[in-house]
Design a protein around this motif. Structure first.
Motif, PDB file in Angstrom:
ATOM      1  N   CYS A 192       0.826  -1.208   0.000  1.00  0.00           N
ATOM      2  CA  CYS A 192       0.000   0.000   0.000  1.00  0.00           C
ATOM      3  C   CYS A 192       0.862   1.259   0.000  1.00  0.00           C
ATOM      4  O   CYS A 192       0.482   2.279  -0.582  1.00  0.00           O
ATOM      5  N   GLU A 193       2.032   1.200   0.652  1.00  0.00           N
ATOM      6  CA  GLU A 193       2.966   2.324   0.610  1.00  0.00           C
ATOM      7  C   GLU A 193       3.338   2.636  -0.842  1.00  0.00           C
ATOM      8  O   GLU A 193       3.353   3.796  -1.265  1.00  0.00           O
ATOM      9  N   TRP A 194       3.667   1.599  -1.595  1.00  0.00           N
ATOM     10  CA  TRP A 194       4.030   1.779  -2.998  1.00  0.00           C
ATOM     11  C   TRP A 194       2.805   2.115  -3.841  1.00  0.00           C
ATOM     12  O   TRP A 194       2.907   2.866  -4.815  1.00  0.00           O
ATOM     13  N   PHE A 195       1.647   1.557  -3.461  1.00  0.00           N
ATOM     14  CA  PHE A 195       0.430   1.794  -4.250  1.00  0.00           C
ATOM     15  C   PHE A 195      -0.021   3.243  -4.161  1.00  0.00           C
ATOM     16  O   PHE A 195      -0.324   3.874  -5.187  1.00  0.00           O
ATOM     17  N   VAL A 196      -0.100   3.813  -2.957  1.00  0.00           N
ATOM     18  CA  VAL A 196      -0.563   5.198  -2.830  1.00  0.00           C
ATOM     19  C   VAL A 196       0.418   6.151  -3.510  1.00  0.00           C
ATOM     20  O   VAL A 196       0.020   7.187  -4.058  1.00  0.00           O
ATOM     21  N   GLU A 253      -7.833  23.578  -5.653  1.00  0.00           N
ATOM     22  CA  GLU A 253      -6.602  23.545  -4.859  1.00  0.00           C
ATOM     23  C   GLU A 253      -5.386  23.434  -5.775  1.00  0.00           C
ATOM     24  O   GLU A 253      -5.437  22.838  -6.842  1.00  0.00           O
ATOM     25  N   GLU A 254      -4.289  24.021  -5.330  1.00  0.00           N
ATOM     26  CA  GLU A 254      -3.057  23.946  -6.088  1.00  0.00           C
ATOM     27  C   GLU A 254      -2.470  22.544  -5.996  1.00  0.00           C
ATOM     28  O   GLU A 254      -2.589  21.863  -4.982  1.00  0.00           O
ATOM     29  N   ASP A 255      -1.794  22.131  -7.074  1.00  0.00           N
ATOM     30  CA  ASP A 255      -1.121  20.832  -7.058  1.00  0.00           C
ATOM     31  C   ASP A 255       0.040  20.863  -6.069  1.00  0.00           C
ATOM     32  O   ASP A 255       0.831  21.803  -6.064  1.00  0.00           O
ATOM     33  N   GLU A 256       0.108  19.833  -5.237  1.00  0.00           N
ATOM     34  CA  GLU A 256       1.206  19.769  -4.285  1.00  0.00           C
ATOM     35  C   GLU A 256       2.325  18.905  -4.845  1.00  0.00           C
ATOM     36  O   GLU A 256       2.125  18.101  -5.761  1.00  0.00           O
ATOM     37  N   GLU A 257       3.490  19.108  -4.299  1.00  0.00           N
ATOM     38  CA  GLU A 257       4.645  18.342  -4.755  1.00  0.00           C
ATOM     39  C   GLU A 257       4.491  16.885  -4.335  1.00  0.00           C
ATOM     40  O   GLU A 257       4.230  16.587  -3.175  1.00  0.00           O
ATOM     41  N   LEU A 258       4.640  15.974  -5.286  1.00  0.00           N
ATOM     42  CA  LEU A 258       4.519  14.548  -4.989  1.00  0.00           C
ATOM     43  C   LEU A 258       5.881  13.970  -4.648  1.00  0.00           C
ATOM     44  O   LEU A 258       6.912  14.438  -5.128  1.00  0.00           O
ATOM     45  N   GLU A 259       5.846  12.948  -3.808  1.00  0.00           N
ATOM     46  CA  GLU A 259       7.085  12.231  -3.519  1.00  0.00           C
ATOM     47  C   GLU A 259       7.548  11.516  -4.780  1.00  0.00           C
ATOM     48  O   GLU A 259       6.737  11.113  -5.615  1.00  0.00           O
ATOM     49  N   PRO A 260       8.870  11.347  -4.964  1.00  0.00           N
ATOM     50  CA  PRO A 260       9.356  10.633  -6.153  1.00  0.00           C
ATOM     51  C   PRO A 260       8.749   9.234  -6.235  1.00  0.00           C
ATOM     52  O   PRO A 260       8.501   8.587  -5.214  1.00  0.00           O
ATOM     53  N   LEU A 261       8.500   8.796  -7.452  1.00  0.00           N
ATOM     54  CA  LEU A 261       7.998   7.443  -7.644  1.00  0.00           C
ATOM     55  C   LEU A 261       9.020   6.457  -7.105  1.00  0.00           C
ATOM     56  O   LEU A 261      10.210   6.534  -7.429  1.00  0.00           O
ATOM     57  N   LYS A 262       8.567   5.537  -6.260  1.00  0.00           N
ATOM     58  CA  LYS A 262       9.498   4.617  -5.601  1.00  0.00           C
ATOM     59  C   LYS A 262      10.249   3.742  -6.599  1.00  0.00           C
ATOM     60  O   LYS A 262      11.381   3.323  -6.348  1.00  0.00           O
ATOM     61  N   LEU A 263       9.620   3.455  -7.726  1.00  0.00           N
ATOM     62  CA  LEU A 263      10.286   2.645  -8.738  1.00  0.00           C
ATOM     63  C   LEU A 263      11.380   3.425  -9.464  1.00  0.00           C
ATOM     64  O   LEU A 263      12.341   2.828  -9.964  1.00  0.00           O
ATOM     65  N   ARG A 264      11.226   4.748  -9.528  1.00  0.00           N
ATOM     66  CA  ARG A 264      12.213   5.618 -10.174  1.00  0.00           C
ATOM     67  C   ARG A 264      12.501   6.805  -9.267  1.00  0.00           C
ATOM     68  O   ARG A 264      12.101   7.939  -9.544  1.00  0.00           O
ATOM     69  N   PRO A 265      13.171   6.590  -8.137  1.00  0.00           N
ATOM     70  CA  PRO A 265      13.338   7.635  -7.123  1.00  0.00           C
ATOM     71  C   PRO A 265      14.158   8.838  -7.579  1.00  0.00           C
ATOM     72  O   PRO A 265      14.049   9.915  -7.001  1.00  0.00           O
ATOM     73  N   ARG A 266      14.943   8.691  -8.626  1.00  0.00           N
ATOM     74  CA  ARG A 266      15.779   9.805  -9.081  1.00  0.00           C
ATOM     75  C   ARG A 266      15.120  10.616 -10.185  1.00  0.00           C
ATOM     76  O   ARG A 266      15.688  11.623 -10.626  1.00  0.00           O
ATOM     77  N   ALA A 318       3.438   0.390 -14.236  1.00  0.00           N
ATOM     78  CA  ALA A 318       4.029  -0.862 -13.740  1.00  0.00           C
ATOM     79  C   ALA A 318       3.959  -0.943 -12.223  1.00  0.00           C
ATOM     80  O   ALA A 318       3.603  -1.997 -11.660  1.00  0.00           O
ATOM     81  N   GLN A 319       4.286   0.161 -11.533  1.00  0.00           N
ATOM     82  CA  GLN A 319       4.238   0.153 -10.066  1.00  0.00           C
ATOM     83  C   GLN A 319       2.805  -0.009  -9.574  1.00  0.00           C
ATOM     84  O   GLN A 319       2.548  -0.725  -8.600  1.00  0.00           O
ATOM     85  N   THR A 320       1.854   0.640 -10.245  1.00  0.00           N
ATOM     86  CA  THR A 320       0.447   0.522  -9.848  1.00  0.00           C
ATOM     87  C   THR A 320      -0.046  -0.910  -9.993  1.00  0.00           C
ATOM     88  O   THR A 320      -0.635  -1.477  -9.063  1.00  0.00           O
ATOM     89  N   LEU A 321       0.204  -1.524 -11.147  1.00  0.00           N
ATOM     90  CA  LEU A 321      -0.287  -2.877 -11.406  1.00  0.00           C
ATOM     91  C   LEU A 321       0.410  -3.906 -10.518  1.00  0.00           C
ATOM     92  O   LEU A 321      -0.239  -4.821  -9.998  1.00  0.00           O
ATOM     93  N   ALA A 322       1.712  -3.759 -10.337  1.00  0.00           N
ATOM     94  CA  ALA A 322       2.460  -4.725  -9.523  1.00  0.00           C
ATOM     95  C   ALA A 322       1.985  -4.696  -8.070  1.00  0.00           C
ATOM     96  O   ALA A 322       1.805  -5.754  -7.442  1.00  0.00           O
ATOM     97  N   THR A 323       1.785  -3.501  -7.533  1.00  0.00           N
ATOM     98  CA  THR A 323       1.330  -3.424  -6.144  1.00  0.00           C
ATOM     99  C   THR A 323      -0.094  -3.949  -5.994  1.00  0.00           C
ATOM    100  O   THR A 323      -0.423  -4.558  -4.976  1.00  0.00           O
ATOM    101  N   LEU A 324      -0.925  -3.741  -7.005  1.00  0.00           N
ATOM    102  CA  LEU A 324      -2.293  -4.284  -6.953  1.00  0.00           C
ATOM    103  C   LEU A 324      -2.271  -5.809  -6.903  1.00  0.00           C
ATOM    104  O   LEU A 324      -3.059  -6.425  -6.177  1.00  0.00           O
ATOM    105  N   VAL A 325      -1.386  -6.414  -7.675  1.00  0.00           N
ATOM    106  CA  VAL A 325      -1.277  -7.878  -7.676  1.00  0.00           C
ATOM    107  C   VAL A 325      -0.861  -8.383  -6.295  1.00  0.00           C
ATOM    108  O   VAL A 325      -1.444  -9.331  -5.758  1.00  0.00           O
TER     109      VAL A 325
END
Length: 347
Positions: free
Chosen positions: A18-22, A182-195, A206-213
């Motif tokens: 769920c951490e990766w999913f959200v 509301e203004e768009d807030e800064e999102l945390e880097p995608l865990k699959l591509r943190p840089r 890919a991260q969405t589907l993998a975490t759902l599985v």
């Protein structure tokens, strides 16, 4: 012992997934250009509602007997019950804990009038109206859903299609609701591509589907462990199915709420729960109406009544703009009332 280890392992796997999913679903919402609330009510809710929806689908379409198919009916009723009581209650408890930590960090305000963690409402008037609107969609649909379980007539199965239609309208309304100004807030880097400042679409998908599985498989295994542990603890199959299994299938929504509250995104946490409730009130119910007799016994009727009571309580506090973390946590007591009322019904 093996069942206990698997149970704990599944819970940890669901939380980490769920951490990766959200993280992924927030980027997905930006890619699809949908409002922030729709990220919770539609995108996240659709993913986290998948395990229990599949349980209902498999039960009602492949069950060899009427009793086997009725497992899907129980899942369709248990989901909204757990969400409206336990999920909201856990969210309220997490908010209480977070606000207490904030008060300790700023001790000068600890003794100020009305500064207690229970006193401050969850958002302004606009937020309360937005939350109340979701409950207003859910309550009439759920009342009709329960009423249909008490009657029998020839064309009742056809009404299942209407429930799908209701969710389609709700889906369209949420997707077109925009970003609420509301203004768009800064999102945390995608865990699959943190840089990556802006991750590629393939990585988000890919991260969405993998975490759902992982969430789906871990949730199913979690439920099976509860089914095995229940009899070992002296609990009947009926008690395990009505009390423990709904909480297990709604674990992804609860985990999402905990994660978003920890990140300071309370509106997303509440939106995920309300959106999942709308799915549970329509899609599994439509499947149950199409493929079963959709007939309620006393236990299912009691589950429906407790769910409606919890929603009326929440809706009343929202309309009065008095929904605080403490009052939200009180919703969990409705599940306690359900458990106590279930004892004589199953005796």
């Amino acid at each position: 012992m093996i069942h206990v280890v698997l149970l704990v392992g599944c819970a940890v796997a669901i939380y980490l997934s769920c951490e990766w999913f959200v993280n992924a679903v927030e980027w997905l919402g930006r890619r699809l250009d949908v409002g922030k609330m729709a990220v919770g009510t539609i995108l996240a809710a659709f993913g986290t509602a998948l395990p229990e929806s599949v349980v209902t689908l498999v039960a009602v379409t492949t069950g060899a007997t009427e009793e086997a198919r009725n497992i899907g009916v129980g899942a369709a009723m248990g989901g909204p019950l757990a969400l409206s009581t336990v999920a909201y209650g856990v969210t309220g408890a997490m908010l209480l804990r977070k606000r207490r930590e904030q008060r300790r960090a700023v001790p000068d305000t600890a003794g100020a009038p009305g500064a207690g963690p229970r006193a401050e409402a969850l958002g302004g008037e606009k937020d309360m109206k937005r939350l109340a609107k979701d409950q207003q969609w859910f309550l009439p649909v759920f009342v009709v859903k329960v009423a249909l379980g008490l009657v029998a007539f020839a064309f009742k199965p056809v009404l299942g299609l209407l429930f799908f239609g209701v969710y389609a309208v709700y889906f369209w309304r949420e997707i077109r609701s925009g970003d609420d100004g509301e203004e768009d807030e800064e999102l945390e880097p995608l865990k699959l591509r943190p840089r990556s400042v802006t991750p590629p679409t393939w990585a988000v998908a890919a991260q969405t589907l993998a975490t759902l599985v992982v969430i789906f498989l871990a949730s199913q295994l979690f439920v099976r462990q509860l089914d095995a542990i229940g009899p070992m603890l002296g609990l009947s199959t009926a008690v395990t199915a009505l009390l423990l299994s709904p909480i297990a299938t709604e674990l992804p929504e609860i985990m999402n709420a905990i994660i978003w509250v920890r990140q300071g995104k309370t509106r997303l946490a509440l939106a995920n729960i309300s959106g999942a409730m709308m799915i549970q009130a329509t899609v599994p119910s439509g499947l149950g109406l199409l493929f079963t007799s959709w007939s309620f016994d006393h236990a299912l009727l009691w589950a429906g009544l407790v769910t409606m009571a919890a929603i009326v309580y929440l809706l009343t506090t929202m309309r009065a703009h008095r929904l605080t973390p403490g009052r939200l946590a009180v919703a969990a007591l409705f599940y306690v009332a359900f458990a106590l009322g279930l004892i004589p019904l199953l005796a």
